[in-house]
Scaffold this motif. Structure first.
Motif, PDB file in Angstrom:
ATOM      1  N   LEU A 164      -0.813  -2.875  -5.583  1.00 59.62           N
ATOM      2  CA  LEU A 164      -1.662  -2.246  -4.567  1.00 59.62           C
ATOM      3  C   LEU A 164      -2.129  -0.867  -4.994  1.00 59.62           C
ATOM      4  O   LEU A 164      -3.294  -0.505  -4.791  1.00 59.62           O
ATOM      5  N   LEU A 165      -1.224  -0.097  -5.593  1.00 59.17           N
ATOM      6  CA  LEU A 165      -1.598   1.251  -6.018  1.00 59.17           C
ATOM      7  C   LEU A 165      -2.702   1.183  -7.078  1.00 59.17           C
ATOM      8  O   LEU A 165      -3.661   1.954  -7.045  1.00 59.17           O
ATOM      9  N   ASN A 166      -2.571   0.226  -8.000  1.00 62.32           N
ATOM     10  CA  ASN A 166      -3.617   0.040  -9.012  1.00 62.32           C
ATOM     11  C   ASN A 166      -4.939  -0.360  -8.358  1.00 62.32           C
ATOM     12  O   ASN A 166      -6.003   0.082  -8.789  1.00 62.32           O
ATOM     13  N   ARG A 167      -4.844  -1.204  -7.337  1.00 61.57           N
ATOM     14  CA  ARG A 167      -6.060  -1.629  -6.657  1.00 61.57           C
ATOM     15  C   ARG A 167      -6.734  -0.445  -5.947  1.00 61.57           C
ATOM     16  O   ARG A 167      -7.948  -0.285  -5.978  1.00 61.57           O
ATOM     17  N   ILE A 168      -5.898   0.414  -5.350  1.00 58.89           N
ATOM     18  CA  ILE A 168      -6.444   1.595  -4.664  1.00 58.89           C
ATOM     19  C   ILE A 168      -7.116   2.519  -5.685  1.00 58.89           C
ATOM     20  O   ILE A 168      -8.178   3.089  -5.424  1.00 58.89           O
ATOM     21  N   ASP A 169      -6.502   2.622  -6.850  1.00 59.96           N
ATOM     22  CA  ASP A 169      -7.093   3.410  -7.930  1.00 59.96           C
ATOM     23  C   ASP A 169      -8.498   2.889  -8.265  1.00 59.96           C
ATOM     24  O   ASP A 169      -9.456   3.652  -8.396  1.00 59.96           O
ATOM     25  N   GLN A 170      -8.591   1.567  -8.354  1.00 62.54           N
ATOM     26  CA  GLN A 170      -9.886   0.936  -8.643  1.00 62.54           C
ATOM     27  C   GLN A 170     -10.912   1.194  -7.547  1.00 62.54           C
ATOM     28  O   GLN A 170     -12.068   1.515  -7.818  1.00 62.54           O
ATOM     29  N   ILE A 171     -10.445   1.058  -6.296  1.00 61.32           N
ATOM     30  CA  ILE A 171     -11.329   1.281  -5.153  1.00 61.32           C
ATOM     31  C   ILE A 171     -11.868   2.708  -5.199  1.00 61.32           C
ATOM     32  O   ILE A 171     -13.060   2.954  -5.028  1.00 61.32           O
TER      33      ILE A 171
END
Ligand SMILES: Nc1ncnc2c1ncn2[C@@H]1O[C@H](COP(=O)(O)OP(=O)(O)O)[C@@H](O)[C@H]1O
Ligand SMILES: [Mg+2]
Length: 395
Positions: free
Chosen positions: A58-65
């Motif tokens: 999730l943290l990686n996904r938030i980084d992407q967002i």
């Protein structure tokens, strides 16, 4: 079935083929970023949950967002062996370089660079030499003060460049108390000044307590979305969707078996999915396939995932964990655990604290202690079957 097309992805931080059941958290994260982009103050989200629930993903996904929304980001992981300046300095340097890339170096960015250089110097972190042609700014050697100045100046640099700086730290429970206190103070200042610098974190549940102990106002600064096991619909989706894309179905009984055994924990869902894929000869995957997968998955976890964690514990910590396992997966009362070990609460407390510090357990509530790794209780019983009730033996 065909190994090459096995869609499941067991492994720390490995993006799942289907990120099931996390829409709310991702939407909240996106809203936080957009609020800050629009000049509002916002609370930092810190994702808290047990091992294997999908926090890193999730943290990686938030980084992407954040990147997709035009922010400049820096993502990294805390560990027990490094101080906050050691963790941060190189990362912030890279972040500043990214902010700087947006336009030719302006005064705010120059100031932030030079402050970072002084920060690196005083906290003895190596940072390559760079010449800025500006006066060296003041640093005090007091981390809370210097980190606040540094993050404020990075926030100002981001503001001058019309962007938002986003710092994401994984495994936040490993930050030492004083480092954490300094970080919270710096973020507090950032939020008062409404600067476009945003912090996201992820870690084990005990972080909320650690942050509260470090600075009592931390609860107003942070919100803590709980990342837990997937509900049955989410868990089914996590299993079925990736298979469906390969033209493979699950029988209802197979899903039932896997949901029961994994309790919806994302990492286990990937492990079971991966095994059952290898076992099944063709679609549909049957209940018998799933039962075989349960045996194989458990054996595989015992030899890797559980084992490495067990081996990180000293002998007395292992005994403590074994006593905890008597209470199953539910939080155990620390007094009852101490009794089982034949120890006083006072004697057992430091052992409990060590087990917590190693990230194997946490305290969901005062006086309670629970495993951070799901199903670890059952593993401990398999691993140390002859644990006898020491309390009874001694008493
Ligand atoms: N929402 C999800 N649905 C299905 N699988 C997931 C989901 N989130 C994570 N996973 C899987 O779970 C495993 C653990 O994820 P990770 O982010 O490393 O967990 P954590 O950081 O909480 O320990 C990985 O194999 C990942 O692919
Ligand atoms: Mg993780």
């Amino acid at each position: 079935m065909d190994l090459i097309n096995n869609p499941y992805s067991p492994g720390a931080g490995v993006p799942p083929p289907e990120l099931a059941g996390r829409e709310n958290i991702l939407r909240d994260a996106e809203n936080v970023i957009k609020r800050v982009q629009n000049g509002h103050a916002s609370q930092s989200l810190i994702l808290l949950g047990l091992r294997g629930v999908g926090k890193t993903v999730l943290l990686n996904r938030i980084d992407q967002i954040a990147e997709n929304l035009g922010c400049e980001t820096s993502i990294f992981e805390a560990d027990m062996d490094r101080t906050l300046p050691q963790l941060l300095t190189q990362q912030l340097h890279r972040l500043l370089l990214k902010i700087d890339r947006r336009k030719r170096m302006g005064d705010e960015v120059k100031k932030a660079f030079s402050l970072l250089q002084a920060f690196a110097g005083i906290f003895r972190v190596h940072l390559g030499e760079f010449e800025l042609g500006v006066a060296r700014p003041m640093v005090t050697g007091d981390l809370a003060i210097d980190l606040t100045d540094l993050l404020v100046s990075i926030g100002e640099a981001a503001k001058a460049r019309n962007t938002v700086a986003v710092i994401l730290i994984d495994e936040v429970q490993y930050l030492a108390k004083d480092d954490l206190g300094a970080l919270i103070m710096a973020l507090h200042k950032i939020s008062q000044r409404k600067l476009p610098l945003l912090f996201f974190g992820a870690g084990l549940p005990q972080f909320a307590q650690l942050a509260g102990d470090a600075k009592s106002y931390s609860e107003r600064l942070f919100t803590y979305p709980a990342v837990g096991p997937l509900d049955p619909d989410g868990a089914r989706m996590a299993l079925e969707e990736p298979a469906r894309r390969e033209g493979v179905e699950f029988e209802a009984g197979a899903l039932e078996e896997i949901l029961r055994e994994t309790e919806g924990y994302p990492f286990f869902l990937q492990v079971w999915g991966s095994h059952v894929w290898q076992i099944a000869q063709s679609s549909p995957i049957t209940a018998a396939n799933a039962r075989e997968a349960s045996r194989k998955a458990e054996a595989a976890l015992d030899e890797s995932f559980f084992k490495v964690r067990f081996e990180r514990l000293t002998e007395r910590q292992q005994h403590y964990a074994r006593a905890m396992a008597e209470f199953g997966n539910d939080p155990a009362n620390s007094t009852a655990v101490a009794n089982l070990l034949g120890l006083t609460v006072k004697q057992a407390a430091p052992i409990r604290d060590e087990v917590i510090k190693k990230g194997m357990a946490y305290s969901p509530k005062r006086g309670l202690v629970a495993f951070t790794v799901p199903k670890f209780d059952q593993y401990m019983k398999r691993k140390m079957p002859d644990f006898t009730n020491q309390g009874e033996r001694n008493g």
